[in-house]
Motif scaffolding. Structure first.
Motif, short mmCIF file in Angstrom:
data_model
loop_
_atom_site.label_atom_id
_atom_site.label_comp_id
_atom_site.label_asym_id
_atom_site.label_seq_id
_atom_site.Cartn_x
_atom_site.Cartn_y
_atom_site.Cartn_z
N PHE A 91 5.23 10.03 -2.32
CA PHE A 91 6.99 9.86 -2.22
C PHE A 91 7.39 9.25 -4.24
O PHE A 91 6.42 8.45 -4.29
CB PHE A 91 7.50 9.71 -1.58
CG PHE A 91 7.22 7.54 -1.02
CD1 PHE A 91 8.35 6.85 -2.05
CD2 PHE A 91 6.00 7.44 -0.31
CE1 PHE A 91 7.73 5.31 -1.43
CE2 PHE A 91 5.79 6.02 0.21
CZ PHE A 91 6.66 5.56 -0.84
N GLU A 92 8.14 9.21 -4.04
CA GLU A 92 8.64 8.84 -5.49
C GLU A 92 9.34 7.03 -4.85
O GLU A 92 10.04 7.19 -4.01
CB GLU A 92 9.75 9.31 -6.14
CG GLU A 92 9.98 8.51 -7.73
CD GLU A 92 11.55 9.96 -8.41
OE1 GLU A 92 11.40 9.51 -9.59
OE2 GLU A 92 11.50 10.41 -7.96
N PRO A 93 8.10 6.46 -5.87
CA PRO A 93 8.48 4.90 -5.63
C PRO A 93 9.90 4.54 -5.79
O PRO A 93 9.25 3.32 -7.07
CB PRO A 93 7.50 4.28 -5.98
CG PRO A 93 7.01 4.93 -7.31
CD PRO A 93 7.21 6.35 -6.34
N GLU A 94 10.84 4.84 -6.14
CA GLU A 94 12.05 4.53 -6.73
C GLU A 94 12.03 3.35 -7.00
O GLU A 94 13.30 2.82 -7.84
CB GLU A 94 13.37 5.67 -6.56
CG GLU A 94 13.22 6.56 -6.91
CD GLU A 94 14.65 8.04 -6.99
OE1 GLU A 94 15.52 6.88 -6.25
OE2 GLU A 94 14.49 8.70 -6.34
N PRO A 95 12.44 2.22 -5.99
CA PRO A 95 12.64 0.88 -5.82
C PRO A 95 12.14 0.39 -6.96
O PRO A 95 12.56 -1.11 -7.12
CB PRO A 95 12.45 0.52 -3.79
CG PRO A 95 12.39 1.94 -3.88
CD PRO A 95 12.22 3.02 -4.31
N LEU A 96 11.12 1.52 -6.97
CA LEU A 96 9.72 -0.10 -7.86
C LEU A 96 10.83 0.12 -9.29
O LEU A 96 9.46 -0.54 -10.00
CB LEU A 96 8.26 0.16 -8.04
CG LEU A 96 7.36 0.08 -8.53
CD1 LEU A 96 7.06 -1.31 -8.20
CD2 LEU A 96 6.01 1.30 -8.85
#
Length: 73
Positions: A41-46
């Motif tokens: 998944f797209e690791p947006e929080p990173l």
């Protein structure tokens, strides 16, 4: 199209939360090296963490996986 990364981490293969593995991997990068992070998944929080720690990133989706190319800025 990206050049061959200097290091690769497939977060899907990490047992448990991969955050510490990701941080450990980026901290070993040299000035001009690239880490390829692969995830399901797209690791947006990173992204905020990378920016705060002085890294640039570029994300692309390839089928059912997300690839994040991480470099020191």
């Amino acid at each position: 199209m990206h050049d061959e990364p200097d290091a690769r981490l497939d977060a899907r293969e990490v047992d448990g939360e991969p955050f510490s593995d990701i941080v450990a991997a980026i901290e070993t990068l040299g000035d001009r090296e690239t880490l390829l992070l692969v995830n399901s998944f797209e690791p947006e929080p990173l992204y905020g963490v990378l920016t705060d720690r002085g890294f640039d990133y570029e994300t692309e989706r390839a089928g059912d996986e997300w690839r994040v190319y991480i470099t020191p800025n």
